[in-house]
Write an enzyme that holds these catalytic residues in place. Structure first.
Site, PDB file in Angstrom:
ATOM      1  N   GLU A   1     -27.652 -11.402  17.770  1.00 17.83           N
ATOM      2  CA  GLU A   1     -27.041 -12.657  17.369  1.00 17.83           C
ATOM      3  C   GLU A   1     -26.908 -13.570  18.576  1.00 17.83           C
ATOM      4  O   GLU A   1     -26.161 -14.534  18.579  1.00 17.83           O
ATOM      5  CB  GLU A   1     -25.705 -12.421  16.664  1.00 17.83           C
ATOM      6  CG  GLU A   1     -24.689 -11.632  17.459  1.00 17.83           C
ATOM      7  CD  GLU A   1     -23.367 -11.529  16.704  1.00 17.83           C
ATOM      8  OE1 GLU A   1     -23.205 -10.504  16.027  1.00 17.83           O
ATOM      9  OE2 GLU A   1     -22.545 -12.437  16.786  1.00 17.83           O
TER      10      GLU A   1
ATOM     11  N   CYS B   1     -23.702  -7.878  13.810  1.00 19.93           N
ATOM     12  CA  CYS B   1     -23.920  -6.729  14.701  1.00 19.93           C
ATOM     13  C   CYS B   1     -24.816  -5.650  14.098  1.00 19.93           C
ATOM     14  O   CYS B   1     -25.019  -4.596  14.694  1.00 19.93           O
ATOM     15  CB  CYS B   1     -22.579  -6.097  15.077  1.00 19.93           C
ATOM     16  SG  CYS B   1     -21.508  -7.206  15.988  1.00 19.93           S
TER      17      CYS B   1
ATOM     18  N   HIS C   1     -19.719   1.813  14.456  1.00 17.98           N
ATOM     19  CA  HIS C   1     -19.690   0.525  15.154  1.00 17.98           C
ATOM     20  C   HIS C   1     -18.365   0.432  15.893  1.00 17.98           C
ATOM     21  O   HIS C   1     -17.331   0.870  15.404  1.00 17.98           O
ATOM     22  CB  HIS C   1     -19.830  -0.625  14.149  1.00 17.98           C
ATOM     23  CG  HIS C   1     -19.732  -1.973  14.788  1.00 17.98           C
ATOM     24  ND1 HIS C   1     -20.553  -2.365  15.806  1.00 17.98           N
ATOM     25  CD2 HIS C   1     -18.875  -3.015  14.568  1.00 17.98           C
ATOM     26  CE1 HIS C   1     -20.230  -3.603  16.189  1.00 17.98           C
ATOM     27  NE2 HIS C   1     -19.211  -4.009  15.449  1.00 17.98           N
TER      28      HIS C   1
END
Lengths: 359, 376, 133
Positions: free
Chosen positions: A89, A121, A244
């Protein structure tokens, strides 16, 4: 649960993996000092430092080095790579692929697919899953999936404590050549506006607490439970669990909810030392686990991306892992290579100061 | 051969008031004011930056047109920092081949036309822009790499090397055309602002503007002349210091020194290219004026100043103190050596010199030229 | 715009490829039209070793162009494992650890930018080598 994903043997795995973390580290206390946050605001995040890209680095150079390391571990001829996916990103060009740049740098061109993916992400993970599909179907022999970010955060926003820089890359290839095979995957997405960046705006916005329950926790739980249901696996079957890691707190909390003990999470938890590397976040965790894993061990990987979605993977390490571990620098080598900077240098490196074009 | 008939110099300075063409006009006018001329066969302008700075093509024709003299042909010669002596080489060959009787050589460049970081970007193009200068090596970077190598290999300390700029400033102080006319001490050199470590501000040529003109005549032209220009030797070198087996060897300079059969004992005066302290030191050694690794020590002992054991080197103050307006520098050198041989140099003078040389290079020695002059 | 200028030289810069002279056997970087040593045009592109030793270095303070972000600029003369030398920018340098003889390795970094709206130039720089080969 209705299931869109067929249960089938994925005839592909991870042939090589590689990481990259820039050298510079900004202590989170520096950010608090400059912006006047109380200790409580950041200590709870469990992030002591964040990795900062140097002035001549960007998501392309970092992604390249991770890809180069993955190539070293795989030992394959880059010309055999049939697809390059670049998940980020923080692309250096809004229009113009970074994937072609990296494909050219490693020598995979011109006989290859190449594209940039965006899903906050999670784009790097989507690249990994797409690579598995392409290789498993026999359309390409090898594919390269990269997650790389020099994450943006508005100065003074709480996001600044964690938004950091790093990259991870994986060469996906035939199951027989894999250091780790992917048993199965399950993906879970909804439209959830927890975090976004409007086109042509320099910094993202987020919903503070809204990024937690309805976004991070809901989607990761959904993906992991979906994988369990699809495969019949349970937490006890896994040796490692990697989630994550937007901060050092959420992954431990989601692990607890899914009944994974802390010891299975810590080996793949790098955010406390380098911050949230966005598209590289969980993937760097996977790289670190592969750096030390033993044949036969099973890994749960669950990246997450805002907007929102999560992929859950069940990965089994093969006998080939050990001979590849020392063929390239490890995540720990990059963690050890650190140089602390202050906020002023960070602001310079990150081009936060307003400078007029000259010369 | 040809004669150096007259010269016209402008003091090197930060001359914000004049354009490159104004400076060239001033130097050229001085060179021809005392010589009765109907026709100049060629006006050769040597400049490496004017095209970039003044966005002017065919510069020589525009300069020539303002001289008020009948000019048959005009063109510009560019060879980076070695442009001036390249112009001398071309002029000598035109005269020798009887294509010209009179040639006016005008060297001009300005280094203060733009802010410094833009100038540094322009002048780093003296290095190969397809290799070393793809990077931001600046104007001094590769020479700084050589300076560190030199210090380590020969065990020469920083302070000893500082005697080169000390000598240049001592010389330059007496030269009315020099940009920097003040003395410095080794201590000041060592502790000056770093330009590219270990090169300090006082090891480096100053950014200045200047123009120099020399009128060259064939043997058939009567009247008074200053000196005889006997020969120009020329060679080219590697594109980068990285390509040399010994990065410290300026092979192009060694080549022309051999071709010229240079014997230091025969040379009375020399103007040599000292863009940085290390350049001056390496040239002294490459020319055979000093054994390898010994030049700095000899400079410190006064070997190359008036009354020293060697030739008088850079009585002008050199690039270091006289200044280095790029394309003009070689023309300054030629004029200074000719004036020394004629006994008219308005600064430190050699005692009845007979033979003199002017030696120039571009950058690390991508090209090298040696002009050989004799007293009349 | 400097598009074609940068673009046409991208492969040696991206992949750190030199040229081997098939007549005299010497290798140079970047590849040139003719061997700098013997003039032969019988050249073959060859990958270069990424590791080398720092033979000399400088910190450039007279920073050219629009480079304040990278100032001061460390540069080096690197001797690669096969003896080929390269002049290049150094990166990830901790000033107090910069010294002659350290082992360095080639990495890809941004080496230029065509203004804020133009393209980005990538190429080889050298950094102090990581612990393992």
């Amino acid at each position: 649960m209705a299931n869109s994903e067929n249960k089938q043997v994925i005839n592909a795995g991870i042939v090589g993996w590689g990481a990259y973390i820039p050298m510079y580290r900004l202590p989170t206390r520096e950010i608090a000092r400059v912006w006047g946050w109380p200790e409580h605001q950041y200590k709870a995040l469990n992030v002591s430092h964040k990795a900062v890209d140097g002035p001549d680095e960007d998501s392309t150079t970092m992604g390249y080095e991770a890809a180069y390391n993955a190539l070293l571990r795989s030992g394959i001829d880059p010309k055999m790579i049939g697809a390059v996916f670049f998940g980020s990103e923080s692309k250096v060009y809004a229009v113009k692929p970074s994937a072609t740049l990296i494909a050219e740098m490693i020598g995979a061109t011109p006989d290859t697919m190449a594209s940039d993916l965006e899903f906050a992400c999670r784009a790097g993970s989507e690249g990994l899953k797409a690579s598995l599909g392409l290789v498993s179907s026999g359309m390409v022999k090898y594919a390269l999936a990269i997650g790389s970010d020099t994450s943006q955060a508005e100065p003074g926003d709480v996001l600044e404590f964690t938004a950091s820089s790093g990259a991870a890359a994986f060469i996906v290839g035939p199951r027989s050549e894999s250091a780790a095979i992917v048993e199965d995957t399950y993906t879970y997405v909804t439209d959830t506006p927890d975090f976004w960046r409007r086109a042509e705006k320099p910094y993202p916005r987020h919903g503070e607490g809204f990024t937690g329950e309805p976004a991070y926790f809901y989607h990761i739980m959904g993906a992991v439970k979906g994988l369990f249901e699809k495969t019949g696996l349970k937490p006890d079957d896994f040796d490692y669990a990697i989630f994550h890691q937007p901060n050092g707190k959420f992954p431990l909390k989601v692990a607890q909810r899914l009944r994974f003990p802390k010891e299975k999470v810590l080996p793949g938890l790098v955010t406390p030392y380098i911050g949230n590397t966005y598209n590289a976040s969980a993937l760097l965790g996977l790289a670190r686990v592969l750096d030390q894993a033993k044949p036969g061990q099973r890994i749960l990987l669950a990246p997450f991306g805002s907007g929102a979605g999560s992929d859950a993977y069940s990965i089994v390490v093969t006998d080939l892992v050990e001979e590849r571990q020392d063929k390239a620098p490890k995540v720990d080598d990059y963690l050890a290579r650190s140089y602390e900077i202050d906020y002023a240098l960070y602001a310079k490196f990150r081009r936060i100061y307003v400078m007029l074009p000259r010369g | 051969m040809a004669y150096v008939t007259s010269v016209g110099l402008v003091r090197v300075d930060r001359n914000y008031y004049k354009s490159p063409r104004d400076l060239a006009f001033e130097a050229a006018s001085k060179a021809i004011e005392d010589v009765k001329l109907d026709t100049i066969d060629y006006v050769i302008v040597t400049s490496s930056l004017t095209y970039l700075q003044a966005s002017q093509f065919d510069l020589a024709a525009y300069i020539a047109r303002e001289l008020g003299v009948n000019v048959r042909s005009a063109f510009t010669v560019e060879a980076g920092e070695n442009s001036g002596l390249a112009g001398v080489e071309v002029a000598l060959n035109l005269i020798r081949s009887h294509a010209a009787e009179r040639i006016l050589l005008v060297g001009v460049d300005k280094l203060t036309e733009y802010i410094s970081n833009r100038t540094y970007k322009m002048i780093q193009a003296i290095y190969d822009t397809e290799s070393d200068a793809v990077y931001n090596v600046g104007h001094a970077g590769p020479m700084a790499l050589l300076m560190r190598l030199y210090m380590d290999r020969y065990g020469v300390d920083r302070e000893t090397l500082a005697h080169w700029p000390v000598m240049m400033h001592t010389h330059g102080k007496e030269n009315p055309y020099a940009m920097l006319r003040f003395k410095v001490t080794p201590d000041k050199v060592v502790n000056a602002m770093p330009i590219a470590e270990p090169i300090t501000l006082l090891d480096a040529y100053p950014l200045g503007d200047g123009a120099a003109a020399v009128l060259l005549s064939s043997e058939d032209q009567g009247g008074d002349h200053l000196a005889k220009l006997s020969e120009v030797y020329s060679s080219i070198g590697f594109q980068s210091i990285a390509l040399r087996d010994d990065p410290l060897s300026f092979e192009a300079v060694g080549q022309i020194a051999r071709e010229a059969g240079l014997n230091p004992e025969d040379i009375d005066v020399a103007e040599i290219h000292d863009s940085f302290t290390i350049t001056g030191i390496l040239l002294l050694e490459e020319l055979g004026f000093a054994p390898r690794g010994k030049a700095a020590e000899m400079v410190a002992e006064g070997a190359f100043t008036k009354g020293g054991s060697g030739p008088l080197v850079n009585a002008s103050g050199g690039l270091k103190a006289r200044g280095h307006p790029k394309g003009a520098t070689g023309v300054y050198m030629l004029a200074e050596v000719a004036m020394q041989l004629a006994g008219t140099f308005p600064g430190i003078r050699a005692d009845s010199p007979r033979k003199g040389i002017a030696v120039g290079v571009n950058a690390h020695g991508s090209s090298a030229r040696l002009a050989f002059l004799e007293a009349l | 715009m400097v598009l074609p200028v940068w673009w046409r030289k991208r492969i040696p810069r991206y992949r750190f490829v030199g040229a081997l002279c098939k007549d005299c056997g010497r290798i140079h970087y970047p590849p040139r039209n003719a061997c700098p040593y013997c003039g032969s045009r019988n050249l073959e592109l060859v990958p270069l070793p990424r590791r080398g030793v720092l033979e000399s270095y400088s910190i450039v303070y007279s920073v050219p162009g629009d480079n304040r972000l990278n100032a001061p600029l460390p540069i080096g003369l690197v001797r690669l494992e096969n003896g080929v030398r390269v002049v290049a920018e150094l990166t990830d340098v901790v000033p107090e650890k910069l010294e002659k003889g350290i082992e360095v390795e080639a990495v890809i970094r941004r080496i230029g930018e065509d203004g804020e709206t133009g393209t980005i130039l990538y190429g080889v720089k050298f950094r102090p080598a990581l612990g393992r080969k």
